[in-house]
Design a protein around this motif. Structure first.
Motif, PDB file in Angstrom:
ATOM      1  N   MET A  68       0.847  -1.188   0.000  1.00 12.89           N
ATOM      2  CA  MET A  68       0.000   0.000   0.000  1.00 12.89           C
ATOM      3  C   MET A  68       0.884   1.240   0.000  1.00 12.89           C
ATOM      4  O   MET A  68       2.045   1.204   0.418  1.00 12.89           O
ATOM      5  CB  MET A  68      -0.892   0.013   1.245  1.00 12.89           C
ATOM      6  N   ASN A  69       0.323   2.352  -0.443  1.00  8.50           N
ATOM      7  CA  ASN A  69       1.026   3.624  -0.379  1.00  8.50           C
ATOM      8  C   ASN A  69       0.883   4.222   1.011  1.00  8.50           C
ATOM      9  O   ASN A  69      -0.187   4.147   1.627  1.00  8.50           O
ATOM     10  CB  ASN A  69       0.452   4.605  -1.413  1.00  8.50           C
ATOM     11  N   ALA A  70       1.963   4.818   1.489  1.00 14.22           N
ATOM     12  CA  ALA A  70       1.943   5.406   2.828  1.00 14.22           C
ATOM     13  C   ALA A  70       2.947   6.550   2.893  1.00 14.22           C
ATOM     14  O   ALA A  70       3.865   6.645   2.071  1.00 14.22           O
ATOM     15  CB  ALA A  70       2.282   4.354   3.884  1.00 14.22           C
ATOM     16  N   ILE A  71       2.740   7.420   3.870  1.00 15.48           N
ATOM     17  CA  ILE A  71       3.723   8.439   4.216  1.00 15.48           C
ATOM     18  C   ILE A  71       4.471   7.937   5.443  1.00 15.48           C
ATOM     19  O   ILE A  71       3.848   7.611   6.462  1.00 15.48           O
ATOM     20  CB  ILE A  71       3.059   9.786   4.511  1.00 15.48           C
ATOM     21  N   VAL A  72       5.780   7.846   5.346  1.00 14.97           N
ATOM     22  CA  VAL A  72       6.555   7.233   6.422  1.00 14.97           C
ATOM     23  C   VAL A  72       7.668   8.156   6.893  1.00 14.97           C
ATOM     24  O   VAL A  72       8.071   9.098   6.192  1.00 14.97           O
ATOM     25  CB  VAL A  72       7.167   5.886   5.969  1.00 14.97           C
ATOM     26  N   LEU A  73       8.135   7.847   8.077  1.00 19.61           N
ATOM     27  CA  LEU A  73       9.355   8.440   8.629  1.00 19.61           C
ATOM     28  C   LEU A  73      10.397   7.339   8.753  1.00 19.61           C
ATOM     29  O   LEU A  73      10.101   6.259   9.265  1.00 19.61           O
ATOM     30  CB  LEU A  73       9.098   9.031  10.018  1.00 19.61           C
ATOM     31  N   ASP A  74      11.619   7.608   8.316  1.00 14.08           N
ATOM     32  CA  ASP A  74      12.724   6.688   8.561  1.00 14.08           C
ATOM     33  C   ASP A  74      13.523   7.118   9.790  1.00 14.08           C
ATOM     34  O   ASP A  74      14.357   6.360  10.293  1.00 14.08           O
ATOM     35  CB  ASP A  74      13.643   6.627   7.341  1.00 14.08           C
ATOM     36  N   ARG A  75      13.239   8.319  10.245  1.00 16.27           N
ATOM     37  CA  ARG A  75      13.788   8.830  11.496  1.00 16.27           C
ATOM     38  C   ARG A  75      12.941  10.034  11.886  1.00 16.27           C
ATOM     39  O   ARG A  75      12.237  10.619  11.054  1.00 16.27           O
ATOM     40  CB  ARG A  75      15.254   9.249  11.340  1.00 16.27           C
ATOM     41  N   PHE A  76      12.979  10.389  13.148  1.00 13.90           N
ATOM     42  CA  PHE A  76      12.230  11.541  13.604  1.00 13.90           C
ATOM     43  C   PHE A  76      12.948  12.821  13.196  1.00 13.90           C
ATOM     44  O   PHE A  76      14.176  12.851  13.063  1.00 13.90           O
ATOM     45  CB  PHE A  76      12.064  11.502  15.124  1.00 13.90           C
ATOM     46  N   GLY A  77      12.158  13.883  13.006  1.00 11.57           N
ATOM     47  CA  GLY A  77      12.772  15.144  12.632  1.00 11.57           C
ATOM     48  C   GLY A  77      11.774  16.114  12.030  1.00 11.57           C
ATOM     49  O   GLY A  77      10.590  16.112  12.379  1.00 11.57           O
ATOM     50  N   GLY A  78      12.241  16.931  11.116  1.00 12.66           N
ATOM     51  CA  GLY A  78      11.442  17.997  10.531  1.00 12.66           C
ATOM     52  C   GLY A  78      10.515  17.508   9.435  1.00 12.66           C
ATOM     53  O   GLY A  78      10.418  16.310   9.136  1.00 12.66           O
ATOM     54  N   VAL A  79       9.856  18.464   8.802  1.00 15.54           N
ATOM     55  CA  VAL A  79       8.872  18.163   7.762  1.00 15.54           C
ATOM     56  C   VAL A  79       9.484  17.350   6.620  1.00 15.54           C
ATOM     57  O   VAL A  79       8.837  16.455   6.056  1.00 15.54           O
ATOM     58  CB  VAL A  79       8.272  19.481   7.229  1.00 15.54           C
ATOM     59  N   ASP A  80      10.714  17.625   6.303  1.00 18.22           N
ATOM     60  CA  ASP A  80      11.344  16.952   5.162  1.00 18.22           C
ATOM     61  C   ASP A  80      11.613  15.469   5.416  1.00 18.22           C
ATOM     62  O   ASP A  80      11.983  14.744   4.475  1.00 18.22           O
ATOM     63  CB  ASP A  80      12.648  17.652   4.784  1.00 18.22           C
ATOM     64  N   GLU A  81      11.433  15.007   6.635  1.00 15.94           N
ATOM     65  CA  GLU A  81      11.589  13.572   6.908  1.00 15.94           C
ATOM     66  C   GLU A  81      10.386  12.760   6.424  1.00 15.94           C
ATOM     67  O   GLU A  81      10.461  11.526   6.334  1.00 15.94           O
ATOM     68  CB  GLU A  81      11.795  13.330   8.410  1.00 15.94           C
ATOM     69  N   LEU A  82       9.272  13.421   6.121  1.00 13.49           N
ATOM     70  CA  LEU A  82       8.085  12.732   5.618  1.00 13.49           C
ATOM     71  C   LEU A  82       8.327  12.282   4.181  1.00 13.49           C
ATOM     72  O   LEU A  82       8.680  13.084   3.327  1.00 13.49           O
ATOM     73  CB  LEU A  82       6.862  13.654   5.683  1.00 13.49           C
ATOM     74  N   ALA A  83       8.135  10.992   3.911  1.00 16.53           N
ATOM     75  CA  ALA A  83       8.419  10.449   2.579  1.00 16.53           C
ATOM     76  C   ALA A  83       7.329   9.477   2.159  1.00 16.53           C
ATOM     77  O   ALA A  83       6.788   8.727   2.974  1.00 16.53           O
ATOM     78  CB  ALA A  83       9.776   9.744   2.576  1.00 16.53           C
ATOM     79  N   SER A  84       7.012   9.484   0.875  1.00 16.03           N
ATOM     80  CA  SER A  84       6.025   8.558   0.316  1.00 16.03           C
ATOM     81  C   SER A  84       6.712   7.256  -0.087  1.00 16.03           C
ATOM     82  O   SER A  84       7.785   7.266  -0.686  1.00 16.03           O
ATOM     83  CB  SER A  84       5.357   9.189  -0.907  1.00 16.03           C
ATOM     84  N   ARG A  85       6.065   6.122   0.282  1.00 19.94           N
ATOM     85  CA  ARG A  85       6.663   4.831  -0.016  1.00 19.94           C
ATOM     86  C   ARG A  85       5.584   3.753  -0.009  1.00 19.94           C
ATOM     87  O   ARG A  85       4.548   3.919   0.625  1.00 19.94           O
ATOM     88  CB  ARG A  85       7.737   4.490   1.022  1.00 19.94           C
ATOM     89  N   ARG A  86       5.845   2.666  -0.701  1.00 19.44           N
ATOM     90  CA  ARG A  86       4.971   1.499  -0.611  1.00 19.44           C
ATOM     91  C   ARG A  86       5.489   0.594   0.501  1.00 19.44           C
ATOM     92  O   ARG A  86       6.687   0.275   0.556  1.00 19.44           O
ATOM     93  CB  ARG A  86       4.921   0.744  -1.942  1.00 19.44           C
ATOM     94  N   ILE A  87       4.577   0.210   1.394  1.00 21.90           N
ATOM     95  CA  ILE A  87       4.922  -0.670   2.501  1.00 21.90           C
ATOM     96  C   ILE A  87       3.873  -1.782   2.569  1.00 21.90           C
ATOM     97  O   ILE A  87       2.798  -1.668   1.976  1.00 21.90           O
ATOM     98  CB  ILE A  87       4.982   0.091   3.847  1.00 21.90           C
ATOM     99  N   PRO A  88       4.155  -2.877   3.276  1.00 24.16           N
ATOM    100  CA  PRO A  88       3.169  -3.967   3.362  1.00 24.16           C
ATOM    101  C   PRO A  88       1.896  -3.534   4.076  1.00 24.16           C
ATOM    102  O   PRO A  88       1.930  -2.666   4.954  1.00 24.16           O
ATOM    103  CB  PRO A  88       3.904  -5.040   4.170  1.00 24.16           C
ATOM    104  N   LEU A  89       0.783  -4.146   3.711  1.00 24.93           N
ATOM    105  CA  LEU A  89      -0.458  -3.928   4.446  1.00 24.93           C
ATOM    106  C   LEU A  89      -0.284  -4.410   5.884  1.00 24.93           C
ATOM    107  O   LEU A  89       0.418  -5.393   6.131  1.00 24.93           O
ATOM    108  CB  LEU A  89      -1.615  -4.695   3.803  1.00 24.93           C
ATOM    109  N   PRO A  90      -0.924  -3.731   6.832  1.00 22.20           N
ATOM    110  CA  PRO A  90      -0.840  -4.206   8.220  1.00 22.20           C
ATOM    111  C   PRO A  90      -1.572  -5.530   8.382  1.00 22.20           C
ATOM    112  O   PRO A  90      -2.552  -5.806   7.684  1.00 22.20           O
ATOM    113  CB  PRO A  90      -1.528  -3.090   9.013  1.00 22.20           C
ATOM    114  N   GLN A  91      -1.080  -6.349   9.291  1.00 23.20           N
ATOM    115  CA  GLN A  91      -1.717  -7.636   9.559  1.00 23.20           C
ATOM    116  C   GLN A  91      -2.983  -7.439  10.391  1.00 23.20           C
ATOM    117  O   GLN A  91      -3.023  -6.616  11.298  1.00 23.20           O
ATOM    118  CB  GLN A  91      -0.750  -8.560  10.298  1.00 23.20           C
TER     119      GLN A  91
END
Length: 315
Positions: A1-24
């Motif tokens: 699914m498409n999602a907005i993710v953080l790979d680390r905490f921080g500012g607005v620019d840490e928000l990134a669009s990515r495909r990740i697995p559906l939650p179980q």
């Protein structure tokens, strides 16, 4: 699914669009196909990492924000009854534990899922749950009878503008302290008996005129020097409801008792909220709705002046 993710905490620019697995989907869960999600001030606090470890659960990445959402039921756990695939629902969650709603799908325990009332647009429902249930919890805590006087401080914000409506539904007389001319207009349109602009008006003078013997109670949804000073208008025998997370806390305690509380997001609370919505003209005022891909703009807008709520269009 498409999602907005953080790979680390921080500012607005840490928000990134990515495909990740559906939650179980567990046995007691509901999988929601998200159409709209709320974008709230606490999302920015969480994005910066200030909730890391706060709930006794280690943060894991990629991390998905989003505490509020509405959409349709996509799948049900084996123990879940009372919902049908495809029906409109809204939900509250805690992203720390299982991921949030800045995604095409979110999974939530059925206890925290509710049908969207027929008269409420899905867009409004998506930005509603935590704020409305926090407002409802504050009024429950205060336990005011019809005709009692209540100051809602921050009456044009998310929790505040919903509290004004829920209080009026109970027959409580509301003095709304709003932010800016647009906030005053919103609070007045939603039924407040009297409205003052907390940015420029004399709140204590207005409160004295509204309740010469002192206000019976206050619900504080925004902290600060003006809020603290305004609480002097509450009679010493009165009560002040202060949601946990509203900062800054009073430096000097007011004469009235302050009760700090958390909103109730269980089925019992959402059932009561839905009954009020169906029986009234309750609305969620949306200042702006952003496409999910513009989530960075939404988070920047959290620092701007606006009234009501911000939302993300996901589906």
């Amino acid at each position: 699914m498409n999602a907005i993710v953080l790979d680390r905490f921080g500012g607005v620019d840490e928000l990134a669009s990515r495909r990740i697995p559906l939650p179980q989907v567990g046995d007691d869960d509901v999988l929601i196909r998200v159409e709209f999600a709320g974008a709230a001030s606490w999302d920015a606090v969480e994005r910066e990492g200030h909730y890391d470890g706060a709930f006794g659960v280690a943060s894991t990445f990629p991390y998905v924000l989003g505490w509020d959402a509405a959409g349709t039921v996509a799948a049900l756990g084996r123990n879940v009854t009372g919902f049908d695939v495809g029906e409109r629902v809204y939900a509250s969650t805690n992203p720390v534990q299982r991921g949030g709603f800045y995604a095409e799908y979110g999974v939530v325990e059925a206890e925290f899922v509710a049908r969207v009332p027929d008269r409420l647009p899905t867009e409004q429902a998506g930005a509603m749950p935590w704020d409305a249930l926090t407002a409802l919890g504050g009024l429950d805590l205060l336990g005011l009878p019809q005709g009692a006087t209540l100051m809602v401080f921050g009456a044009s914000g998310g929790v505040g503008h919903m509290a004004v409506q829920l209080a009026r539904h109970r027959g409580i007389r509301v003095l709304a302290v709003a932010s800016g001319d647009d906030g005053v207009a919103l609070a007045r349109r939603l039924g407040a008996d009297e409205v003052v602009n907390g940015r420029k008006d004399d709140v204590l003078a207005a409160a004295s005129q509204f309740a010469p013997d002192g206000l019976d109670a206050a619900l504080v949804t925004a902290g600060g020097e003006t809020a603290e000073r305004s609480l002097r208008a509450v009679k010493s025998s009165g009560l002040i409801a202060w949601p946990n997370g509203v900062l800054p806390l009073p430096v000097t305690p007011p004469s009235a008792k302050v009760s700090y509380y958390d909103g109730d997001i269980t089925r019992a609370a959402t059932d009561r909220l839905n009954a009020i919505i169906e029986a009234s003209s309750f609305e969620v005022h949306l200042a702006r709705t952003f496409p999910l891909e513009n989530v960075k703009d939404a988070h920047r807008a959290l620092d701007d002046h606006y009234v009501g709520k911000l939302a993300l269009k996901v589906g």
